[in-house]
Every structure is written in C-alpha cells, then in structure tokens.
Design a protein around this motif. Structure first.
Motif, PDB file in Angstrom:
ATOM      1  N   UNK A  64       0.832  -1.201   0.000  1.00  0.00           N
ATOM      2  CA  UNK A  64       0.000   0.000   0.000  1.00  0.00           C
ATOM      3  C   UNK A  64       0.864   1.247   0.000  1.00  0.00           C
ATOM      4  N   UNK A  65       0.265   2.346  -0.431  1.00  0.00           N
ATOM      5  CA  UNK A  65       0.943   3.640  -0.435  1.00  0.00           C
ATOM      6  C   UNK A  65       0.214   4.571   0.533  1.00  0.00           C
ATOM      7  N   UNK A  66       0.921   4.991   1.567  1.00  0.00           N
ATOM      8  CA  UNK A  66       0.363   5.940   2.521  1.00  0.00           C
ATOM      9  C   UNK A  66       0.937   7.318   2.234  1.00  0.00           C
ATOM     10  N   UNK A  67       0.043   8.263   1.957  1.00  0.00           N
ATOM     11  CA  UNK A  67       0.484   9.639   1.772  1.00  0.00           C
ATOM     12  C   UNK A  67       0.789  10.276   3.118  1.00  0.00           C
ATOM     13  N   UNK A  68       0.365  11.514   3.331  1.00  0.00           N
ATOM     14  CA  UNK A  68       0.600  12.202   4.598  1.00  0.00           C
ATOM     15  C   UNK A  68      -0.620  12.092   5.505  1.00  0.00           C
ATOM     16  N   UNK A  69      -0.347  12.131   6.817  1.00  0.00           N
ATOM     17  CA  UNK A  69      -1.402  12.248   7.832  1.00  0.00           C
ATOM     18  C   UNK A  69      -2.426  11.110   7.756  1.00  0.00           C
ATOM     19  N   UNK A  70      -1.916   9.895   7.732  1.00  0.00           N
ATOM     20  CA  UNK A  70      -2.754   8.700   7.771  1.00  0.00           C
ATOM     21  C   UNK A  70      -2.635   8.086   9.161  1.00  0.00           C
ATOM     22  N   UNK A  71      -3.771   7.783   9.763  1.00  0.00           N
ATOM     23  CA  UNK A  71      -3.814   7.282  11.140  1.00  0.00           C
ATOM     24  C   UNK A  71      -4.578   5.963  11.140  1.00  0.00           C
ATOM     25  N   UNK A  72      -3.861   4.848  11.360  1.00  0.00           N
ATOM     26  CA  UNK A  72      -4.458   3.515  11.320  1.00  0.00           C
ATOM     27  C   UNK A  72      -4.422   2.929  12.731  1.00  0.00           C
ATOM     28  N   UNK A  73      -5.593   2.606  13.272  1.00  0.00           N
ATOM     29  CA  UNK A  73      -5.685   2.151  14.666  1.00  0.00           C
ATOM     30  C   UNK A  73      -5.516   0.640  14.778  1.00  0.00           C
ATOM     31  N   UNK A  74      -5.630   0.155  16.001  1.00  0.00           N
ATOM     32  CA  UNK A  74      -5.265  -1.217  16.334  1.00  0.00           C
ATOM     33  C   UNK A  74      -6.082  -2.257  15.579  1.00  0.00           C
TER      34      UNK A  74
END
Length: 319
Positions: free
Chosen positions: A256-266
């Motif tokens: 996957x490609x994560x740009x800026x300000x990505x928040x992935x929880x538990x």
C-alpha cells in the motif's frame, strides 16, 4: 476553584461517526480529544473538582470512560435532555449546573471538543492575575472563518468589544470557548437568563458581561481546533501527525501507499490500497481501495472502491 468541561452536544455534523459516541472520544494520537483537557485540569492543584456537563444519552458512556481512566477530579453532571432540540443552550446548561452542583467558587469552563496548544494552567494564571471574567482568544486568520465565532476587539488584553458571529467581521481574533468566571459573577448567569437573553451561545453572555464591567482576553499562538466537523477533526489529526503517519503496532499495512497524515488504529489491515489524510478506526479492513480525506469507523470492510471526503459508519461493508 472548580471547572466545567462542556460535553453536551450531539455532534450531528459528524454522524455516523458520533451517533453512538461523544465527539470528545475521537482519538488524536494516543489520546482522545478530551483527555488533553482532563490532563491539564488534573495536574493543576488550584482546581479541586471537574464537572463533565453532558446529556442523558451519553451519561453512561462518560461514567464508563472515567471509571477506567486515571483521572480523579472529573465527575459527570447530567443535563436532562436526550435530543438536540431539547438542549437548554450552553448558558442555560451552565446556570443549571451551577445551581445543581452548588458551585460557589471561581469557575473555569472549557468546551470538551477544543484541542488546545496551550496548557490550561497558563489560562488559569492569567485569570488569577486579572480577577475578572476572562476568555481565551485566537487569531483564526480568515474573516470568513471568523463569522462562525465570537469576534473579540482588545485594548491591550482588555475586551472593549465583543460580537457574536458577525456578518462582517472587522478582524480575525475570536473567542474559543474557554472561559473563567470569578465566584461573584456566577449569580449573573441567572440574571442574564431572567432578562430573556440568548441561552445558547456563550458569546452573547460574554458580550453582556463586557457591557457591564471589565472582561480580559488571554491570547495565544500555536494551534487550536474546534472539532465539530469531519474537516476540523481531520485537520486536528493532521496537526498532531505533522505530515507523518501513525500505524498502530497491531495494525498491518501491505502493498500500500500511505500519503501524509494517515492514522491507522489497532488490529486494522490495509492491503493494496492508497490512503491520504485518512483516519482508520480499529478492526477495519481496507483492500484495493483509494481513500482520501475520509474517516472510516471501527469494524468496517472496504474493498475495490475509490472514496474521498467520506464518513463511513461502524460495522459497514462496502465493495
């Protein structure tokens, strides 16, 4: 002195994310929005008790939250309303709380959806030095944005004019729902309401006070977020992340490609996807998707979709 954290709103602009949770419980980093306020109030020895002013719908949520928290000062004080159109308004709710809880001390009042970049103790220091009603004020930098708040005009740090939600703001300095009232001004809440004044927006009460005596403003630089819309919540998370990403240690991100300000929880999984400025709540799966400026609530499955500026409720399944 005592403190009140205002947490009685239903946050309908954030539904379905906040349909069954107070918006103050939205996470920002490792904490929730309201945790930041509780921590500041907890460590200030001048504040002996904190009342969480909420509604009947969220009473149990706050009771459970506080029982599992490290905070000792907060107690829940309940407005007897369960729907938005039954609310007393902020000034009306404060007057009722003052009476209900027998508050006779100086009082600090903070909106629970405020994310502040200053320590509340700095505001309390300012209030103790002035011994007048005080507000916190922030330059929002935009006259269009200033229309949504109480506009503040100062002479030094003394408020010389206050206009609630003006159509044509003359400046961009606004009140941010952080107030302090000396004990002797508390009876004025009842006086104000008995005169038939607006019971909802606190700004009208501040304007009324300012016309009858000195009111001072604590101004600050840095950041402030009024978390009432999806955009403001995503902006608050972006400010906290500072362009970086946060992936919980129990979450997985692959191909996957994560740009800026990505928040992935538990316990969430992101596979073969592109994410940008997006919050992914816990136990969620995102597969082969392109998602931007979006909030994805818990236990949701999203697959083979392009989404932007979306709010996806909990337990959803989208393909």
């Amino acid at each position: 002195m005592k403190a009140v954290v205002l947490a009685g709103g239903y946050a309908t602009r954030l539904w379905p994310i906040t349909k069954h949770r107070p918006k103050m419980f939205l996470p920002v980093g490792d904490e929730t929005v309201i945790d930041v306020i509780f921590e500041d109030l907890e460590k200030d020895d001048r504040i002996s008790e904190v009342f969480v002013s909420t509604n009947e719908r969220f009473e149990e949520s706050f009771e459970e939250y506080l029982s599992d928290s490290p905070f000792e000062k907060p107690t829940v004080s309940v407005e007897e309303t369960v729907e938005e159109d039954e609310k007393f308004g902020v000034v009306g709710a404060l007057e009722q709380l003052i009476d209900r809880e027998n508050v006779e001390e100086d009082l600090i009042v903070i909106a629970g959806d405020n994310l502040l970049s200053f320590d509340v103790s700095e505001f309390v220091d300012f209030f103790e030095a002035k011994q007048t009603p005080c507000i916190a004020a922030y330059d929002v930098g935009s006259k269009e944005r200033a229309k949504s708040y109480g506009l503040v005009e100062l002479d030094g740090d003394r408020v010389v004019d206050f206009q609630e939600k003006p159509d044509d703001p003359k400046s961009t300095l606004v009140s941010i729902a952080c107030y302090a009232f000396p004990a002797e001004t508390l009876p004025k809440f009842d006086e104000y309401l008995q005169d038939g004044n607006n019971p909802d927006e606190p700004g009208w009460f501040i304007q009324w006070l300012q016309q009858r005596g000195d009111v001072h403003a604590f101004t600050f630089d840095g950041a402030w977020f009024d978390i009432g819309t999806p955009e403001s919540y995503l902006d608050a998370v972006s400010w906290y992340l500072g362009g970086e990403n946060f992936v919980h240690e129990t979450a997985t991100v692959s191909d996957s490609e994560l740009g800026e300000n990505v928040y992935v929880m538990e316990n969430s999984a992101v596979e073969g996807s592109t994410l940008e400025k997006t919050v992914v709540f816990s136990n969620t799966t995102i597969r082969n998707a392109d998602i931007r400026n979006t909030i994805v609530d818990e236990e949701t499955h999203v697959e083979n979709l392009d989404l932007s500026n979306a709010l996806i409720g909990a337990h959803s399944h989208l393909e």
